[in-house]
Write a protein that holds these residues in place. Structure first.
Motif, PDB file in Angstrom:
ATOM      1  N   ARG A 116       0.765  -0.841   0.156  1.00  0.00           N
ATOM      2  CA  ARG A 116      -0.132  -0.100   0.229  1.00  0.00           C
ATOM      3  C   ARG A 116       0.738   1.308   0.021  1.00  0.00           C
ATOM      4  NH1 ARG A 116      -5.228  -0.300   0.266  1.00  0.00           N
ATOM      5  NH2 ARG A 116      -5.274   1.668   0.788  1.00  0.00           N
ATOM      6  N   ILE A 117       2.212   1.210  -0.117  1.00  0.00           N
ATOM      7  CA  ILE A 117       3.061   2.046  -0.010  1.00  0.00           C
ATOM      8  C   ILE A 117       2.845   2.183  -1.399  1.00  0.00           C
ATOM      9  CG2 ILE A 117       5.278   3.470  -0.217  1.00  0.00           C
ATOM     10  CD1 ILE A 117       3.765   2.921   2.151  1.00  0.00           C
ATOM     11  N   ARG A 118       2.811   3.409  -2.526  1.00  0.00           N
ATOM     12  CA  ARG A 118       2.609   2.693  -3.799  1.00  0.00           C
ATOM     13  C   ARG A 118       3.397   4.299  -4.931  1.00  0.00           C
ATOM     14  NH1 ARG A 118      -2.621   1.394  -4.929  1.00  0.00           N
ATOM     15  NH2 ARG A 118      -3.313  -0.291  -3.607  1.00  0.00           N
ATOM     16  N   ALA A 119       4.497   4.648  -3.881  1.00  0.00           N
ATOM     17  CA  ALA A 119       5.297   6.126  -4.362  1.00  0.00           C
ATOM     18  C   ALA A 119       6.273   5.736  -3.888  1.00  0.00           C
ATOM     19  CB  ALA A 119       4.429   7.295  -4.058  1.00  0.00           C
ATOM     20  N   SER A 141      21.016  11.206  -2.914  1.00  0.00           N
ATOM     21  CA  SER A 141      20.016  10.534  -1.847  1.00  0.00           C
ATOM     22  C   SER A 141      19.340  10.626  -2.931  1.00  0.00           C
ATOM     23  CB  SER A 141      19.524  11.495  -1.223  1.00  0.00           C
ATOM     24  OG  SER A 141      18.362  11.367  -0.393  1.00  0.00           O
ATOM     25  N   PHE A 142      18.597  11.548  -3.689  1.00  0.00           N
ATOM     26  CA  PHE A 142      18.034  11.362  -4.784  1.00  0.00           C
ATOM     27  C   PHE A 142      17.877  10.195  -5.965  1.00  0.00           C
ATOM     28  CE2 PHE A 142      16.166  14.267  -8.878  1.00  0.00           C
ATOM     29  CZ  PHE A 142      15.141  13.622  -8.603  1.00  0.00           C
ATOM     30  N   ARG A 143      19.315  10.093  -6.644  1.00  0.00           N
ATOM     31  CA  ARG A 143      19.733   9.575  -7.578  1.00  0.00           C
ATOM     32  C   ARG A 143      19.441   7.527  -6.382  1.00  0.00           C
ATOM     33  NH1 ARG A 143      22.989  10.732 -11.281  1.00  0.00           N
ATOM     34  NH2 ARG A 143      23.645  12.688 -11.791  1.00  0.00           N
ATOM     35  N   GLU A 144      19.836   7.595  -5.415  1.00  0.00           N
ATOM     36  CA  GLU A 144      18.847   6.501  -4.510  1.00  0.00           C
ATOM     37  C   GLU A 144      17.649   6.501  -4.328  1.00  0.00           C
ATOM     38  OE1 GLU A 144      20.941   3.513  -2.974  1.00  0.00           O
ATOM     39  OE2 GLU A 144      22.972   5.055  -3.332  1.00  0.00           O
ATOM     40  N   HIS A 145      16.965   6.784  -4.351  1.00  0.00           N
ATOM     41  CA  HIS A 145      15.722   7.412  -4.468  1.00  0.00           C
ATOM     42  C   HIS A 145      15.073   6.809  -5.667  1.00  0.00           C
ATOM     43  CE1 HIS A 145      16.099   8.960  -0.231  1.00  0.00           C
ATOM     44  NE2 HIS A 145      14.437   8.288  -0.133  1.00  0.00           N
ATOM     45  N   ILE A 146      15.530   7.055  -6.921  1.00  0.00           N
ATOM     46  CA  ILE A 146      15.242   7.046  -8.302  1.00  0.00           C
ATOM     47  C   ILE A 146      15.278   5.378  -8.600  1.00  0.00           C
ATOM     48  CG2 ILE A 146      15.768   8.152 -10.329  1.00  0.00           C
ATOM     49  CD1 ILE A 146      16.200  10.329  -9.517  1.00  0.00           C
ATOM     50  N   GLU A 147      16.187   5.208  -8.285  1.00  0.00           N
ATOM     51  CA  GLU A 147      16.623   3.634  -8.121  1.00  0.00           C
ATOM     52  C   GLU A 147      15.726   2.368  -7.639  1.00  0.00           C
ATOM     53  OE1 GLU A 147      18.481   2.600 -10.574  1.00  0.00           O
ATOM     54  OE2 GLU A 147      18.331   4.395 -11.436  1.00  0.00           O
ATOM     55  N   ALA A 149      12.715   3.677  -6.687  1.00  0.00           N
ATOM     56  CA  ALA A 149      11.110   3.700  -7.145  1.00  0.00           C
ATOM     57  C   ALA A 149      11.048   2.284  -8.647  1.00  0.00           C
ATOM     58  CB  ALA A 149      10.901   4.748  -7.708  1.00  0.00           C
ATOM     59  N   LYS A 150      12.512   2.577  -9.346  1.00  0.00           N
ATOM     60  CA  LYS A 150      12.229   1.455 -10.511  1.00  0.00           C
ATOM     61  C   LYS A 150      12.929  -0.006 -10.214  1.00  0.00           C
ATOM     62  CE  LYS A 150      15.638   3.843 -12.683  1.00  0.00           C
ATOM     63  NZ  LYS A 150      16.957   4.348 -13.921  1.00  0.00           N
ATOM     64  N   ARG A 151      13.555   0.249  -8.773  1.00  0.00           N
ATOM     65  CA  ARG A 151      13.578  -0.950  -8.150  1.00  0.00           C
ATOM     66  C   ARG A 151      12.064  -2.286  -7.982  1.00  0.00           C
ATOM     67  NH1 ARG A 151      17.286  -0.134  -5.435  1.00  0.00           N
ATOM     68  NH2 ARG A 151      16.716  -0.879  -3.580  1.00  0.00           N
ATOM     69  N   LEU A 152      11.662  -1.158  -7.095  1.00  0.00           N
ATOM     70  CA  LEU A 152      10.212  -1.591  -6.861  1.00  0.00           C
ATOM     71  C   LEU A 152       8.622  -1.525  -7.921  1.00  0.00           C
ATOM     72  CD1 LEU A 152      10.649  -0.357  -3.027  1.00  0.00           C
ATOM     73  CD2 LEU A 152      11.289  -2.901  -3.577  1.00  0.00           C
ATOM     74  N   GLY A 153       8.980  -0.981  -8.812  1.00  0.00           N
ATOM     75  CA  GLY A 153       7.710  -0.663  -9.667  1.00  0.00           C
ATOM     76  C   GLY A 153       6.862   0.205  -9.200  1.00  0.00           C
ATOM     77  N   LYS A 154       7.205   1.498  -8.697  1.00  0.00           N
ATOM     78  CA  LYS A 154       6.629   2.311  -7.709  1.00  0.00           C
ATOM     79  C   LYS A 154       6.358   3.438  -8.577  1.00  0.00           C
ATOM     80  CE  LYS A 154       5.548  -0.285  -3.971  1.00  0.00           C
ATOM     81  NZ  LYS A 154       5.309  -0.793  -2.431  1.00  0.00           N
ATOM     82  N   ALA A 155       5.512   5.042  -8.180  1.00  0.00           N
ATOM     83  CA  ALA A 155       5.940   6.042  -8.914  1.00  0.00           C
ATOM     84  C   ALA A 155       7.151   6.518  -8.030  1.00  0.00           C
ATOM     85  CB  ALA A 155       4.498   6.769  -8.866  1.00  0.00           C
ATOM     86  N   LEU A 171      17.333  12.730 -13.112  1.00  0.00           N
ATOM     87  CA  LEU A 171      16.235  12.575 -14.039  1.00  0.00           C
ATOM     88  C   LEU A 171      16.807  11.377 -15.409  1.00  0.00           C
ATOM     89  CD1 LEU A 171      13.078  13.859 -13.336  1.00  0.00           C
ATOM     90  CD2 LEU A 171      13.356  11.655 -12.373  1.00  0.00           C
ATOM     91  N   ALA A 172      17.219  13.385 -16.279  1.00  0.00           N
ATOM     92  CA  ALA A 172      17.618  12.555 -17.973  1.00  0.00           C
ATOM     93  C   ALA A 172      19.017  10.802 -17.773  1.00  0.00           C
ATOM     94  CB  ALA A 172      18.246  13.753 -18.231  1.00  0.00           C
ATOM     95  N   ASP A 173      19.910  11.348 -16.429  1.00  0.00           N
ATOM     96  CA  ASP A 173      21.414  10.877 -17.009  1.00  0.00           C
ATOM     97  C   ASP A 173      20.836   9.438 -15.883  1.00  0.00           C
ATOM     98  OD1 ASP A 173      23.735  10.351 -16.497  1.00  0.00           O
ATOM     99  OD2 ASP A 173      23.587  10.939 -13.946  1.00  0.00           O
ATOM    100  N   GLN A 174      20.337   9.713 -14.720  1.00  0.00           N
ATOM    101  CA  GLN A 174      19.692   8.080 -13.843  1.00  0.00           C
ATOM    102  C   GLN A 174      18.296   7.326 -15.001  1.00  0.00           C
ATOM    103  OE1 GLN A 174      21.083   7.994 -11.362  1.00  0.00           O
ATOM    104  NE2 GLN A 174      21.063   6.116 -10.314  1.00  0.00           N
ATOM    105  N   GLY A 175      17.181   8.167 -15.036  1.00  0.00           N
ATOM    106  CA  GLY A 175      16.194   7.370 -16.042  1.00  0.00           C
ATOM    107  C   GLY A 175      15.526   7.197 -14.856  1.00  0.00           C
ATOM    108  N   ALA A 176      14.475   8.150 -15.705  1.00  0.00           N
ATOM    109  CA  ALA A 176      13.651   8.434 -14.576  1.00  0.00           C
ATOM    110  C   ALA A 176      12.502   7.400 -14.701  1.00  0.00           C
ATOM    111  CB  ALA A 176      11.995   9.488 -14.445  1.00  0.00           C
TER     112      ALA A 176
END
Length: 285
Positions: A116-119, A141-147, A149-155, A171-176
């Motif tokens: 139930r954590i969606r993002a 920290s921002f980069r870690e959070h981006i990764e 979200a992608k790993r868990l399939g969350k927004a 966002l462009a470098d890391q891949g949103a």
């Protein structure tokens, strides 16, 4: 969370606005927070007040470890709530100095895995409150959070204050992630168009109603309906004419109607788009 944006006198709570014809989602609120001298909201009362005016679903955002723990508890208690958790950009430099950033990130990652954590959010950059010394920790920290979200399939929910260029560059470098939300969007027309081109969602708060927010309204005007969300960022960013009072989800209709005026669309059309977009981003409640 956008502390420091509001001004004005505080009185009693604003009156309830007219009910929306189609129910919408407040996609960013902090029910674990209160403004100075006040108490956090009573959640059942807050839900009831919002539902009475056509705001029937909510994304509760926990933006430090304690807030994330709170979010994990309340999304299990209240079916109207789903959650987002992260370390706020201004938390990252402080935790880095304390030597506890990695530990905090690990706990956020564990909590974010809850169904139930969606993002993952709000994460991002805040150059208003963080000086150049703290910015590398914030960016890491921002980069870690981006990764995450992608790993868990969350927004991904992004906080961007005085850092537009670097937010977009990272966002462009890391891949949103596929579903990326600019929380409390504060950019101009050019940024709005770039975000739309990249497929991001732009979430507008009470700031779009402020008299001095012409540039923000211009950005809203060029954003297609399918990229729009609405939020409170409660207890902050209360829409006009109640700027300075504590914000709450039941005031979302004020922002929705102001957005409809800027977009030159009828309120039911906009409200349906906001509802549909919220479920595209966060899934069904």
């Amino acid at each position: 969370m956008s502390r420091g944006h509001e001004a004005g006198s505080r009185g009693g709570p604003p009156p309830a606005p007219d009910r929306l014809p189609v129910a919408v989602v407040d996609n960013h609120t902090h029910w674990d927070m209160a403004r100075d001298g006040e108490s956090p909201p009573d959640i059942p009362q807050a839900i009831a007040a919002a539902r009475a005016v056509g705001v029937d679903r909510f994304v509760q955002v926990g933006c430090d470890v304690e807030g994330a723990r709170f979010t994990a508890r309340v999304v299990e208690q209240y079916p109207e709530l789903v959650g987002a958790v992260a370390l706020h950009p201004n938390e990252a430099p402080r935790l880095a100095v304390d030597g506890t950033l990695d530990e905090a990130l690990a706990e956020i990652a564990a909590i974010a895995a809850h169904p139930r954590i969606r993002a993952v959010g709000e994460t991002g950059l805040d150059y208003y409150r963080t000086d150049e010394v703290g910015r590398p920790a914030q960016q890491a920290s921002f980069r870690e959070h981006i990764e995450l979200a992608k790993r868990l399939g969350k927004a991904l929910q992004i906080h961007d204050r005085d850092a537009h260029d670097d937010v977009l560059a990272i966002l462009a470098d890391q891949g949103a992630p596929d579903r990326t939300v600019l929380h409390c969007f504060s950019g101009d027309v050019a940024m709005a168009r770039e975000c739309v081109e990249r497929g991001y969602f732009l979430s507008f708060a009470g700031t779009v109603t402020f008299k001095n927010a012409r540039d923000l309204r211009n950005a809203l005007a060029v954003t297609p309906l399918e990229h729009l969300l609405v939020e409170t960022d409660a207890p902050y960013l209360t829409p006009s004419p109640y700027r300075g009072a504590s914000n709450a989800s039941y005031l979302v209709p004020l922002t929705v109607r102001a957005m409809a005026g800027v977009l030159n669309v009828d309120v039911p059309t906009l409200a349906k788009a906001l509802s549909d977009n919220s479920e595209r981003v966060y899934g069904p409640w």
